[in-house]
Write a protein that holds these residues in place. Structure first.
Motif, PDB file in Angstrom:
ATOM      1  N   GLN A  97       0.837  -1.204   0.000  1.00 36.35           N
ATOM      2  CA  GLN A  97       0.000   0.000   0.000  1.00 36.35           C
ATOM      3  C   GLN A  97       0.870   1.251   0.000  1.00 36.35           C
ATOM      4  O   GLN A  97       0.627   2.194  -0.752  1.00 36.35           O
ATOM      5  CB  GLN A  97      -0.911  -0.003   1.241  1.00 36.35           C
ATOM      6  N   GLY A  98       1.903   1.255   0.839  1.00 34.64           N
ATOM      7  CA  GLY A  98       2.794   2.407   0.909  1.00 34.64           C
ATOM      8  C   GLY A  98       3.598   2.596  -0.366  1.00 34.64           C
ATOM      9  O   GLY A  98       3.792   3.735  -0.829  1.00 34.64           O
ATOM     10  N   LEU A  99       4.045   1.503  -0.964  1.00 30.01           N
ATOM     11  CA  LEU A  99       4.831   1.586  -2.188  1.00 30.01           C
ATOM     12  C   LEU A  99       3.998   2.150  -3.344  1.00 30.01           C
ATOM     13  O   LEU A  99       4.447   3.034  -4.081  1.00 30.01           O
ATOM     14  CB  LEU A  99       5.361   0.199  -2.558  1.00 30.01           C
ATOM     15  N   VAL A 100       2.770   1.665  -3.481  1.00 34.87           N
ATOM     16  CA  VAL A 100       1.882   2.171  -4.544  1.00 34.87           C
ATOM     17  C   VAL A 100       1.587   3.651  -4.325  1.00 34.87           C
ATOM     18  O   VAL A 100       1.596   4.446  -5.277  1.00 34.87           O
ATOM     19  CB  VAL A 100       0.584   1.349  -4.592  1.00 34.87           C
ATOM     20  N   ALA A 101       1.358   4.027  -3.071  1.00 35.04           N
ATOM     21  CA  ALA A 101       1.090   5.439  -2.771  1.00 35.04           C
ATOM     22  C   ALA A 101       2.288   6.316  -3.143  1.00 35.04           C
ATOM     23  O   ALA A 101       2.129   7.408  -3.720  1.00 35.04           O
ATOM     24  CB  ALA A 101       0.756   5.596  -1.290  1.00 35.04           C
ATOM     25  N   ASP A 102       3.508   5.839  -2.860  1.00 31.46           N
ATOM     26  CA  ASP A 102       4.714   6.596  -3.206  1.00 31.46           C
ATOM     27  C   ASP A 102       4.866   6.732  -4.724  1.00 31.46           C
ATOM     28  O   ASP A 102       5.213   7.806  -5.236  1.00 31.46           O
ATOM     29  CB  ASP A 102       5.952   5.903  -2.631  1.00 31.46           C
ATOM     30  N   VAL A 103       4.619   5.633  -5.446  1.00 32.97           N
ATOM     31  CA  VAL A 103       4.735   5.671  -6.908  1.00 32.97           C
ATOM     32  C   VAL A 103       3.745   6.677  -7.487  1.00 32.97           C
ATOM     33  O   VAL A 103       4.094   7.503  -8.339  1.00 32.97           O
ATOM     34  CB  VAL A 103       4.495   4.266  -7.500  1.00 32.97           C
ATOM     35  N   VAL A 139       2.041 -15.560  -1.455  1.00 35.54           N
ATOM     36  CA  VAL A 139       2.682 -14.868  -2.571  1.00 35.54           C
ATOM     37  C   VAL A 139       1.735 -14.711  -3.750  1.00 35.54           C
ATOM     38  O   VAL A 139       1.529 -13.609  -4.274  1.00 35.54           O
ATOM     39  CB  VAL A 139       3.961 -15.617  -3.008  1.00 35.54           C
ATOM     40  N   MET A 140       1.128 -15.822  -4.182  1.00 33.88           N
ATOM     41  CA  MET A 140       0.429 -15.813  -5.474  1.00 33.88           C
ATOM     42  C   MET A 140      -1.044 -15.432  -5.398  1.00 33.88           C
ATOM     43  O   MET A 140      -1.609 -14.971  -6.390  1.00 33.88           O
ATOM     44  CB  MET A 140       0.608 -17.161  -6.158  1.00 33.88           C
ATOM     45  N   PHE A 141      -1.676 -15.613  -4.237  1.00 34.58           N
ATOM     46  CA  PHE A 141      -3.055 -15.144  -4.106  1.00 34.58           C
ATOM     47  C   PHE A 141      -3.116 -13.855  -3.305  1.00 34.58           C
ATOM     48  O   PHE A 141      -3.516 -12.810  -3.814  1.00 34.58           O
ATOM     49  CB  PHE A 141      -3.947 -16.197  -3.470  1.00 34.58           C
ATOM     50  N   TRP A 142      -2.695 -13.902  -2.052  1.00 33.35           N
ATOM     51  CA  TRP A 142      -2.785 -12.700  -1.212  1.00 33.35           C
ATOM     52  C   TRP A 142      -1.906 -11.578  -1.741  1.00 33.35           C
ATOM     53  O   TRP A 142      -2.287 -10.401  -1.679  1.00 33.35           O
ATOM     54  CB  TRP A 142      -2.414 -13.031   0.229  1.00 33.35           C
ATOM     55  N   GLY A 143      -0.733 -11.925  -2.301  1.00 31.94           N
ATOM     56  CA  GLY A 143       0.135 -10.891  -2.859  1.00 31.94           C
ATOM     57  C   GLY A 143      -0.536 -10.144  -3.999  1.00 31.94           C
ATOM     58  O   GLY A 143      -0.470  -8.916  -4.085  1.00 31.94           O
ATOM     59  N   ALA A 144      -1.196 -10.894  -4.890  1.00 36.05           N
ATOM     60  CA  ALA A 144      -1.930 -10.256  -5.996  1.00 36.05           C
ATOM     61  C   ALA A 144      -3.089  -9.427  -5.475  1.00 36.05           C
ATOM     62  O   ALA A 144      -3.358  -8.324  -5.968  1.00 36.05           O
ATOM     63  CB  ALA A 144      -2.425 -11.333  -6.965  1.00 36.05           C
ATOM     64  N   LEU A 145      -3.780  -9.946  -4.468  1.00 31.95           N
ATOM     65  CA  LEU A 145      -4.901  -9.216  -3.890  1.00 31.95           C
ATOM     66  C   LEU A 145      -4.435  -7.910  -3.241  1.00 31.95           C
ATOM     67  O   LEU A 145      -5.062  -6.854  -3.418  1.00 31.95           O
ATOM     68  CB  LEU A 145      -5.617 -10.084  -2.866  1.00 31.95           C
ATOM     69  N   HIS A 146      -3.319  -7.976  -2.501  1.00 32.68           N
ATOM     70  CA  HIS A 146      -2.793  -6.760  -1.861  1.00 32.68           C
ATOM     71  C   HIS A 146      -2.483  -5.689  -2.901  1.00 32.68           C
ATOM     72  O   HIS A 146      -2.832  -4.508  -2.732  1.00 32.68           O
ATOM     73  CB  HIS A 146      -1.512  -7.081  -1.080  1.00 32.68           C
ATOM     74  N   ALA A 147      -1.797  -6.083  -3.984  1.00 28.64           N
ATOM     75  CA  ALA A 147      -1.423  -5.107  -5.014  1.00 28.64           C
ATOM     76  C   ALA A 147      -2.658  -4.526  -5.697  1.00 28.64           C
ATOM     77  O   ALA A 147      -2.746  -3.324  -5.947  1.00 28.64           O
ATOM     78  CB  ALA A 147      -0.498  -5.761  -6.035  1.00 28.64           C
ATOM     79  N   ALA A 148      -3.631  -5.393  -5.989  1.00 27.36           N
ATOM     80  CA  ALA A 148      -4.857  -4.909  -6.642  1.00 27.36           C
ATOM     81  C   ALA A 148      -5.625  -3.956  -5.732  1.00 27.36           C
ATOM     82  O   ALA A 148      -6.120  -2.912  -6.183  1.00 27.36           O
ATOM     83  CB  ALA A 148      -5.735  -6.097  -7.029  1.00 27.36           C
ATOM     84  N   GLU A 149      -5.730  -4.301  -4.465  1.00 29.42           N
ATOM     85  CA  GLU A 149      -6.440  -3.444  -3.520  1.00 29.42           C
ATOM     86  C   GLU A 149      -5.768  -2.076  -3.393  1.00 29.42           C
ATOM     87  O   GLU A 149      -6.434  -1.077  -3.124  1.00 29.42           O
ATOM     88  CB  GLU A 149      -6.520  -4.122  -2.151  1.00 29.42           C
ATOM     89  N   ALA A 150      -4.457  -2.040  -3.618  1.00 27.84           N
ATOM     90  CA  ALA A 150      -3.738  -0.765  -3.518  1.00 27.84           C
ATOM     91  C   ALA A 150      -4.024   0.149  -4.709  1.00 27.84           C
ATOM     92  O   ALA A 150      -4.078   1.372  -4.552  1.00 27.84           O
ATOM     93  CB  ALA A 150      -2.238  -1.029  -3.402  1.00 27.84           C
ATOM     94  N   VAL A 151      -4.211  -0.432  -5.905  1.00 30.69           N
ATOM     95  CA  VAL A 151      -4.405   0.409  -7.095  1.00 30.69           C
ATOM     96  C   VAL A 151      -5.876   0.615  -7.449  1.00 30.69           C
ATOM     97  O   VAL A 151      -6.213   1.580  -8.157  1.00 30.69           O
ATOM     98  CB  VAL A 151      -3.668  -0.173  -8.324  1.00 30.69           C
TER      99      VAL A 151
END
Length: 342
Positions: A97-103, A139-151
């Motif tokens: 979440q923080g990384l996406v916000a910074d980008v 990695v493959m499910f929750w990681g994708a979900l985290h990134a999607a929820e951030a954007v």
């Protein structure tokens, strides 16, 4: 009869024209926009990042290994691609979440997210513990979900954006000796298709990608359990042979083309397409056939369940270090799967 044939021909021509026109109207323009690629330091993620950069996108790649990430950044930058490399762990929800916000604050809104980060564990189901499944899911499910929820909030507000979820043929057919990987990819595919259906109303596109085995050279990073030498060697062979695998370069181009053409579901590679169709038509027969294949794979051995999964590169030998894996070894060097030799 001639009138019927004429009307039929006109209907086919009209349908083809309408389809071509709709694709042209719905085509996604990529130049000048920002792409965020998880697992972008090597293999398929690296290649997708390169293809997006070649289309004029500003690319942000993230991965856990900072040294590997810097090599990837240098390689992409040398081609003239506008690339930023940021270390990240997709299992860290707050971190993503923080990384996406910074980008988005420093570079601009993310228009394309490619969820590519993954791991693969190889071995009989008897050797896999709950922790192995949890790691794959993280990695493959929750990681994708985290990134999607951030954007997603920003994409919904802007009513534009594309999320690409890279699953696997293991998300369509349960493959033996890959149980944790299969489970995580099945979950990712189900969520991705549901998200795609619900995101249309918000103007957000979601592409589900189902690739087969690709020659990325990533077999050295596979985590093996059980009879490690046999598992690592067989997996390296399977991931290198041309009739079983498809070109990772072509796969990356196909994925980027799917983004541009506003597609929703893509199966990559002829072997994957054939296996998926066979499973759809004759699922029981395919499962029984895979059961026969499993009998040819190394059986579990006592105590293997408690052992730590280790990288396959430490264990492959014999034919798995011969001309039979030459294509896979070359891919590993080209796609940043291993450091270049001095």
């Amino acid at each position: 009869m001639r009138r019927l044939e004429t009307w039929t021909a006109l209907a086919i021509l009209g349908g083809a024209t309408a389809l071509a026109l709709s694709r042209r109207i719905g085509r996604v323009r990529l130049p000048g926009k920002i792409a965020f690629v998880t697992g972008g330091s090597r293999g398929l993620g690296f290649l997708v990042a390169r293809e997006l950069g070649r289309r004029g996108m500003r690319v942000v790649i993230c991965a856990r290994d900072e040294e590997e990430l810097e090599r990837a950044r240098g390689g992409l930058a040398a081609e003239g691609i506008d690339v930023t490399a940021l270390p990240c762990d997709v299992t860290d929800e707050d971190g993503i979440q923080g990384l996406v916000a910074d980008v988005e604050q420093n570079l601009g809104p993310i228009d394309v997210l490619v969820n590519n980060a993954g791991i693969i564990q190889v071995g009989p189901v008897e050797t896999m513990k709950t922790e192995d499944y949890r790691r794959a899911m993280d990695v493959m499910f929750w990681g994708a979900l985290h990134a999607a929820e951030a954007v997603l909030p920003g994409m919904r507000e802007r009513r534009r954006g594309t999320i690409v979820n890279v699953t696997s043929i293991g998300a369509a057919v349960g493959l033996p000796h890959l149980a944790p990987y299969d489970a995580a990819k099945f979950a990712l595919r189900g969520w991705s298709e549901a998200l795609a259906a619900e995101s249309i109303r918000h103007g957000v596109r979601v592409v589900t990608v189902v690739p087969g085995l690709m020659r990325t050279g990533s077999f050295g990073h596979a985590l093996v359990k059980g009879k490690r030498y046999a598992e690592a060697s067989l997996f390296a062979l399977a991931a290198s042979l041309p009739l079983v695998t498809s070109s990772a370069d072509r796969a990356a181009r196909r994925i980027v083309r799917a983004i541009e053409n506003d597609e929703r579901f893509v199966v990559v590679g002829v072997p994957a397409k054939a296996l998926r169709i066979a499973h759809a038509l004759f699922p029981g027969t395919v499962v029984r056939t895979l059961g026969v294949v499993n009998r040819l794979l190394p059986p579990a051995e006592p105590g293997a369940r408690e052992a730590i999964a280790l990288p396959g590169e430490l264990f492959r030998r014999g034919l798995a270090r011969s001309i039979l894996t030459a294509l896979g070894d070359r891919a590993a060097r080209r796609y940043n799967e291993e450091p270049e030799q001095a």
